[in-house]
Design an enzyme around this catalytic site. Structure first.
Site, PDB file in Angstrom:
ATOM      1  N   GLU A  35       1.005  -1.344  -0.223  1.00 33.18           N
ATOM      2  CA  GLU A  35       0.515   0.297   0.049  1.00 33.18           C
ATOM      3  C   GLU A  35       0.939   1.096  -0.034  1.00 33.18           C
ATOM      4  OE1 GLU A  35      -3.490   1.045  -0.297  1.00 33.18           O
ATOM      5  OE2 GLU A  35      -2.585   2.974  -0.429  1.00 33.18           O
ATOM      6  N   CYS A  43     -12.411   4.146  -0.065  1.00 32.76           N
ATOM      7  CA  CYS A  43     -13.633   4.535   0.844  1.00 32.76           C
ATOM      8  C   CYS A  43     -13.159   4.670   2.295  1.00 32.76           C
ATOM      9  CB  CYS A  43     -13.675   3.003   1.057  1.00 32.76           C
ATOM     10  SG  CYS A  43     -15.285   2.659   1.879  1.00 32.76           S
ATOM     11  N   CYS A  48     -15.928   7.344   0.867  1.00 34.14           N
ATOM     12  CA  CYS A  48     -17.476   7.222   1.290  1.00 34.14           C
ATOM     13  C   CYS A  48     -17.024   7.391   3.038  1.00 34.14           C
ATOM     14  CB  CYS A  48     -17.299   5.332   0.790  1.00 34.14           C
ATOM     15  SG  CYS A  48     -16.997   4.909  -0.023  1.00 34.14           S
ATOM     16  N   LYS A  51     -16.711  11.344   4.157  1.00 33.80           N
ATOM     17  CA  LYS A  51     -17.514  12.097   3.100  1.00 33.80           C
ATOM     18  C   LYS A  51     -18.852  12.296   3.678  1.00 33.80           C
ATOM     19  CE  LYS A  51     -20.586   9.805   0.709  1.00 33.80           C
ATOM     20  NZ  LYS A  51     -20.957   9.403  -0.823  1.00 33.80           N
ATOM     21  N   TYR A  99      -8.055  -2.287   9.871  1.00 36.07           N
ATOM     22  CA  TYR A  99      -8.305  -2.833   8.787  1.00 36.07           C
ATOM     23  C   TYR A  99      -6.732  -3.379   8.672  1.00 36.07           C
ATOM     24  CZ  TYR A  99     -11.856  -1.381   5.245  1.00 36.07           C
ATOM     25  OH  TYR A  99     -12.982  -1.862   4.970  1.00 36.07           O
ATOM     26  N   ALA A 115       4.257  -0.448  -5.321  1.00 33.23           N
ATOM     27  CA  ALA A 115       4.631  -1.995  -5.884  1.00 33.23           C
ATOM     28  C   ALA A 115       4.803  -1.673  -7.211  1.00 33.23           C
ATOM     29  CB  ALA A 115       3.806  -3.252  -5.014  1.00 33.23           C
ATOM     30  N   TYR A 179     -21.999  12.180  -8.666  1.00 35.90           N
ATOM     31  CA  TYR A 179     -22.720  12.195  -7.289  1.00 35.90           C
ATOM     32  C   TYR A 179     -21.426  13.039  -5.989  1.00 35.90           C
ATOM     33  CZ  TYR A 179     -19.771   7.674  -5.631  1.00 35.90           C
ATOM     34  OH  TYR A 179     -18.509   7.224  -5.577  1.00 35.90           O
ATOM     35  N   ILE A 180     -20.299  12.284  -6.809  1.00 31.06           N
ATOM     36  CA  ILE A 180     -19.260  13.318  -5.604  1.00 31.06           C
ATOM     37  C   ILE A 180     -19.500  14.936  -5.044  1.00 31.06           C
ATOM     38  CG2 ILE A 180     -16.633  13.556  -4.987  1.00 31.06           C
ATOM     39  CD1 ILE A 180     -16.520  10.373  -6.054  1.00 31.06           C
ATOM     40  N   GLU A 183     -22.426  15.359  -4.096  1.00 30.38           N
ATOM     41  CA  GLU A 183     -22.038  15.272  -2.473  1.00 30.38           C
ATOM     42  C   GLU A 183     -21.919  16.589  -1.861  1.00 30.38           C
ATOM     43  OE1 GLU A 183     -22.764  10.708  -1.852  1.00 30.38           O
ATOM     44  OE2 GLU A 183     -20.778  12.017  -1.973  1.00 30.38           O
ATOM     45  N   HIS A 438     -46.502   1.941   8.169  1.00 31.77           N
ATOM     46  CA  HIS A 438     -47.247   3.248   8.479  1.00 31.77           C
ATOM     47  C   HIS A 438     -47.313   4.119  10.058  1.00 31.77           C
ATOM     48  CE1 HIS A 438     -50.314   6.667   7.150  1.00 31.77           C
ATOM     49  NE2 HIS A 438     -51.142   7.059   8.332  1.00 31.77           N
ATOM     50  N   GLU A 443     -43.675   3.188   2.550  1.00 36.69           N
ATOM     51  CA  GLU A 443     -45.194   3.117   2.202  1.00 36.69           C
ATOM     52  C   GLU A 443     -45.676   2.397   0.993  1.00 36.69           C
ATOM     53  OE1 GLU A 443     -48.412   3.722   4.639  1.00 36.69           O
ATOM     54  OE2 GLU A 443     -47.289   5.296   5.286  1.00 36.69           O
TER      55      GLU A 443
HETATM   56  P1  FAD Z   1      -9.473   2.015  -3.758  1.00 38.35           P
HETATM   57  O1  FAD Z   1      -9.947   1.869  -2.648  1.00 38.35           O
HETATM   58  O2  FAD Z   1      -9.167   3.059  -4.330  1.00 38.35           O
HETATM   59  O3  FAD Z   1      -7.703   1.250  -2.919  1.00 38.35           O
HETATM   60  C1  FAD Z   1      -6.923   1.061  -4.291  1.00 38.35           C
HETATM   61  C2  FAD Z   1      -5.352   1.462  -3.317  1.00 38.35           C
HETATM   62  O4  FAD Z   1      -4.219   1.763  -3.717  1.00 38.35           O
HETATM   63  C3  FAD Z   1      -5.495   2.584  -2.555  1.00 38.35           C
HETATM   64  O5  FAD Z   1      -4.767   2.663  -1.454  1.00 38.35           O
HETATM   65  C4  FAD Z   1      -3.209   3.221  -3.226  1.00 38.35           C
HETATM   66  O6  FAD Z   1      -3.137   3.918  -2.607  1.00 38.35           O
HETATM   67  C5  FAD Z   1      -3.291   2.329  -3.068  1.00 38.35           C
HETATM   68  N1  FAD Z   1      -2.116   1.956  -4.413  1.00 38.35           N
HETATM   69  C6  FAD Z   1      -2.107   1.885  -5.710  1.00 38.35           C
HETATM   70  N2  FAD Z   1      -1.936   2.392  -6.661  1.00 38.35           N
HETATM   71  C7  FAD Z   1      -0.149   1.383  -5.937  1.00 38.35           C
HETATM   72  C8  FAD Z   1       0.945   0.432  -6.199  1.00 38.35           C
HETATM   73  N3  FAD Z   1       1.405   0.796  -6.797  1.00 38.35           N
HETATM   74  N4  FAD Z   1       1.345   0.142  -5.338  1.00 38.35           N
HETATM   75  C9  FAD Z   1       0.596   0.156  -3.747  1.00 38.35           C
HETATM   76  N5  FAD Z   1      -0.313   0.976  -3.511  1.00 38.35           N
HETATM   77  C10 FAD Z   1      -1.244   1.424  -4.370  1.00 38.35           C
HETATM   78  N6  FAD Z   1     -18.436   4.217  -3.140  1.00 38.35           N
HETATM   79  C11 FAD Z   1     -19.718   4.076  -2.194  1.00 38.35           C
HETATM   80  O7  FAD Z   1     -19.915   2.342  -2.658  1.00 38.35           O
HETATM   81  N7  FAD Z   1     -20.464   4.607  -1.748  1.00 38.35           N
HETATM   82  C12 FAD Z   1     -19.975   5.620  -1.472  1.00 38.35           C
HETATM   83  O8  FAD Z   1     -20.797   6.351  -0.766  1.00 38.35           O
HETATM   84  C13 FAD Z   1     -18.628   6.451  -2.046  1.00 38.35           C
HETATM   85  N8  FAD Z   1     -18.226   7.581  -1.839  1.00 38.35           N
HETATM   86  C14 FAD Z   1     -17.359   8.117  -2.535  1.00 38.35           C
HETATM   87  C15 FAD Z   1     -16.629   9.384  -2.391  1.00 38.35           C
HETATM   88  C16 FAD Z   1     -15.568   9.426  -2.694  1.00 38.35           C
HETATM   89  C17 FAD Z   1     -15.244  11.573  -2.431  1.00 38.35           C
HETATM   90  C18 FAD Z   1     -14.885   8.920  -4.042  1.00 38.35           C
HETATM   91  C19 FAD Z   1     -13.621   9.532  -4.391  1.00 38.35           C
HETATM   92  C20 FAD Z   1     -15.207   7.443  -3.799  1.00 38.35           C
HETATM   93  C21 FAD Z   1     -16.264   7.168  -3.367  1.00 38.35           C
HETATM   94  N9  FAD Z   1     -16.941   5.799  -3.452  1.00 38.35           N
HETATM   95  C22 FAD Z   1     -17.561   5.486  -2.870  1.00 38.35           C
HETATM   96  C23 FAD Z   1     -15.994   4.426  -4.444  1.00 38.35           C
HETATM   97  C24 FAD Z   1     -15.138   4.262  -3.515  1.00 38.35           C
HETATM   98  O9  FAD Z   1     -14.334   5.070  -2.990  1.00 38.35           O
HETATM   99  C25 FAD Z   1     -14.685   3.477  -3.927  1.00 38.35           C
HETATM  100  O10 FAD Z   1     -15.492   2.263  -4.999  1.00 38.35           O
HETATM  101  C26 FAD Z   1     -13.410   2.114  -4.056  1.00 38.35           C
HETATM  102  O11 FAD Z   1     -12.589   2.699  -2.705  1.00 38.35           O
HETATM  103  C27 FAD Z   1     -13.048   1.235  -4.363  1.00 38.35           C
HETATM  104  O12 FAD Z   1     -12.094  -0.333  -3.989  1.00 38.35           O
HETATM  105  P2  FAD Z   1     -10.612  -0.079  -4.354  1.00 38.35           P
HETATM  106  O13 FAD Z   1      -9.944  -1.337  -3.568  1.00 38.35           O
HETATM  107  O14 FAD Z   1     -10.678  -0.643  -6.179  1.00 38.35           O
HETATM  108  O15 FAD Z   1      -9.802   1.042  -5.157  1.00 38.35           O
END
Ligand code: FAD
Length: 458
Positions: A35, A43, A48, A51, A99, A115, A179-180, A183, A438, A443
Site C-alpha cells: 500500500e 473508501c 465514502c 464523506k 484494517y 509496488a 455524485y461526488i 454531495e 404506516h 409505504e
Molecule cells: P481503492 O479503495 O481506491 O484502493 C486502492 C489502493 O491502492 C489505494 O489505497 C492506493 O493508495 C493503493 N495503490 C495504488 N497504486 C499502488 C501501488 N502501485 N502500490 C501500492 N499501493 C497502491 N463508494 C460507495 O460505495 N459509496 C460511497 O458513498 C462512495 N463515496 C465516495 C466518495 C468519494 C469522495 C470517492 C472518491 C469515492 C467514493 N466511493 C464510494 C467509491 C469507493 O471509494 C471506491 O469504489 C472504492 O474505494 C474502490 O475500491 P478499490 O479497492 O478498487 O480501490
C-alpha cells in the site's frame, strides 16, 4: 515448497485488495500486500467514510432550523470546522488501524510502499528496491480523481484535498455534476458556504433516472447552491488577496476561496508496469478482465475501480471475495454486476436499484411507470418545502419490477432492502401484496396503484 516467495501479491490495500488478501490468506494462501498511501484505500481514507461524516455534519444545520416547527429553539448554533476534521480524522485513523490489524491477524505480510510489476510473477518494491515473486498478482490499485487540464489547475483542489482542508471555504466553486460533486456542493452549502456548481451538461447526475436527476437539481438549488449548467471552467487564476478567480466559457467570472474539481475518476494504472507483463487495458485505461477478474495474463487478476466495472466499495469487496474463492477456494465465482443498489448522499439523499426508465424502455420496449412526488409528513411541521420522489419501473409483459428510484430522507436505507426484491425479480403484484408500514415514506413502494401516463404533447 513453492518456487515463489508468496502465493499471492496484492497491489493496493483498499476495499477490494484487503478483502481479497484476507479471504485468500484464510484459505491457506501465503499472501503479501503493498500500500503506497494508507491501508483502507479510498473508501476509508478519502471517500465514502469521511464523506459521510461531512454529510452528517452539514445536515445538522438544516435540522436545527427545521426543529423550530416542532417547538425547539436552537439559538446561536455555530459550527467549528477544526473540531469536525479532528474527530473525523481520529475515526479514519481508527478504521485504518482495524484494517491493518485484520490483515496482519490473517497472516498477510504488509509492505507500506509502492509496488510495481516487473513481469507476470514479479513485483518490485519501490522503497526497498528489491523484487518479490508470487504465483498470482492481484491489481487492486483503485482510481484517481480526473483533472480538467486547464490553465491554473494547480490552484484547484480534488476530492482527496477536500478532506485535508484546514478551513472551510466561505465561497467555493465545484466543477462537475456527478455524485461526488453534488454531495460536496450540499455539504458546503449546509455548513454555510456560498457554493457555485459548474457543470457542462443540462442537468446533474448523468446516468441516473431523469426524474431523480431533475429532483436533485431542484434540491441543490433549494439548498442554496447556484447550479450553472452548460458551462465549463476554462481558467483559474489568483487575485491580489489570494482569492481564486474562475472563468467559464459562458463568459462568467466567479471569485471563490476554493475551487474543487470533481469531474470523475480514472483507473489508477500509471507507472504500474502493466506493459512489462502484457496486461491489456481498455480504451478508458481500465484493466481488461473476464468474468472471474482475470486479466489478459493468466497469473494476474484485477478487482475494483481499476477495472472500471461498477465503481463502488461493496462491488470491489465482492469482486475481491470472488477472486479468492476462484483462485484459492477452487470454486470459480463470478460476481453478478446486475441490480446493484446504490446511493447518492445529497440532502435529501437518493437510493436507486435496477434500470432507469430510459434503459428499461430501450431493453424491453413496453414498460409501466408508477410514481409519486409528495411532501413528506415530517416536512409539514418543519416547514421544509423539500419533496420526495418514489418511482417503480415495471416490465409490461411479466410485471417484474426492474427498477426502483427514490429521492428523499432515508432513501439509501430503504433501497438496501428494496434491492433484495428487485434482485429476486419480484413483480408489481408481489410488491402490492406486501402490507404497508404506516406512517412511513417507504409505504409508497407498496401502495402505488395508478400507472403514470406521459402528458399529451400538443
Ligand atoms: P481503492 O479503495 O481506491 O484502493 C486502492 C489502493 O491502492 C489505494 O489505497 C492506493 O493508495 C493503493 N495503490 C495504488 N497504486 C499502488 C501501488 N502501485 N502500490 C501500492 N499501493 C497502491 N463508494 C460507495 O460505495 N459509496 C460511497 O458513498 C462512495 N463515496 C465516495 C466518495 C468519494 C469522495 C470517492 C472518491 C469515492 C467514493 N466511493 C464510494 C467509491 C469507493 O471509494 C471506491 O469504489 C472504492 O474505494 C474502490 O475500491 P478499490 O479497492 O478498487 O480501490
Amino acid at each position: 515448497m513453492s518456487d515463489f516467495d508468496f502465493d499471492l501479491f496484492v497491489i493496493g490495500a483498499g476495499s477490494g485488495g484487503v478483502r481479497a488478501a484476507r479471504m485468500s490468506a484464510m484459505r491457506g494462501a501465503r499472501v503479501a500486500i503493498a500500500e503506497e498511501y494508507r491501508v483502507g484505500g479510498t473508501c476509508v481514507i478519502r471517500g465514502c467514510v469521511p464523506k459521510k461524516f461531512l454529510v452528517y455534519a452539514s445536515a445538522y444545520g438544516k435540522a436545527f432550523k427545521e426543529a423550530e416547527g416542532y417547538g425547539w429553539s436552537v439559538d446561536g448554533a455555530s459550527h467549528d470546522w477544526t473540531t469536525l476534521c479532528d474527530n473525523l480524522h481520529a475515526e479514519v485513523d481508527r478504521l485504518s488501524g482495524i484494517y491493518w490489524k485484520n490483515l496482519s491477524n490473517s497472516g498477510v505480510e504488509i509492505y507500506s510502499q509502492r509496488a510495481e510489476i516487473e513481469d507476470a510473477h514479479t513485483i518490485r518494491l519501490q522503497d526497498d528496491d528489491r523484487t518479490i515473486t508470487a504465483k498470482y498478482i492481484l491489481i487492486a490499485t483503485g482510481g484517481q480523481p480526473a483533472r480538467m487540464g486547464i490553465p491554473g489547475e494547480e490552484l484547484t483542489l480534488d476530492s482527496n484535498d477536500v478532506f485535508l482542508m484546514k478551513e472551510r471555504p466561505r465561497h467555493v466553486v465545484i466543477n462537475g455534476g456527478g455524485y461526488i460533486a453534488c454531495e460536496f456542493a450540499q455539504v458546503f452549502a449546509g455548513l454555510g458556504s456560498q457554493v457555485c456548481q459548474i457543470y457542462r451538461g443540462d442537468t446533474v447526475l448523468r446516468g441516473f433516472d431523469d426524474d431523480i436527476r431533475a429532483h436533485v437539481h431542484g434540491e441543490l438549488k433549494r439548498s442554496g447552491v447556484r447550479v450553472m449548467t452548460h458551462a465549463n471552467t476554462i481558467k483559474v487564476s489568483k487575485d491580489g488577496t489570494g482569492q481564486r478567480v474562475v472563468e467559464t466559457d459562458t463568459g462568467d467570472t466567479i471569485k471563490a476561496d476554493a475551487v474543487i474539481q470533481a469531474v470523475g475518476r480514472n483507473p489508477y494504472t500509471k507507472g504500474l508496469g502493466l506493459e512489462n507483463a502484457g496486461v491489456e487495458l481498455d480504451k478508458a485505461g481500465a484493466v481488461k478482465v473476464d468474468e472471474y477478474s482475470k486479466t489478459s495474463v493468466d497469473s494476474i487478476y484485477a478487482v475494483g475501480d481499476v477495472t472500471n466495472r461498477v465503481n463502488l466499495t461493496p462491488v470491489a469487496i465482492r469482486e475481491g471475495a470472488a477472486f479468492a474463492a476462484t483462485v484459492f477456494g477452487e470454486t470459480p465465482t463470478a460476481f453478478d454486476h446486475a441490480d446493484i443498489a446504490s446511493a447518492v448522499f445529497t440532502q435529501p439523499p437518493v437510493g436507486v436499484v435496477g434500470l432507469t426508465e430510459a434503459e428499461a424502455r430501450r431493453k424491453f420496449g413496453q414498460i409501466d411507470i408508477y410514481k409519486a412526488n409528495f411532501r413528506p409528513m415530517k416536512n409539514m411541521l418543519s416547514g421544509s418545502e423539500s419533496r420526495m420522489v418514489v418511482k417503480l419501473v415495471v416490465r409490461q409483459d411479466s410485471e417484474q419490477v426492474v427498477g426502483v428510484h427514490m429521492a428523499g430522507d432515508d432513501s439509501p436505507e430503504i433501497i438496501q432492502a428494496v434491492g433484495i426484491a428487485v434482485k429476486a425479480g419480484l413483480t408489481k403484484a408481489q410488491f402490492d401484496a406486501t402490507c404497508a408500514v404506516h406512517p412511513t415514506v417507504a409505504e409508497e413502494l407498496v401502495t402505488l396503484k395508478e400507472k403514470w401516463t406521459p402528458p399529451e404533447i400538443s
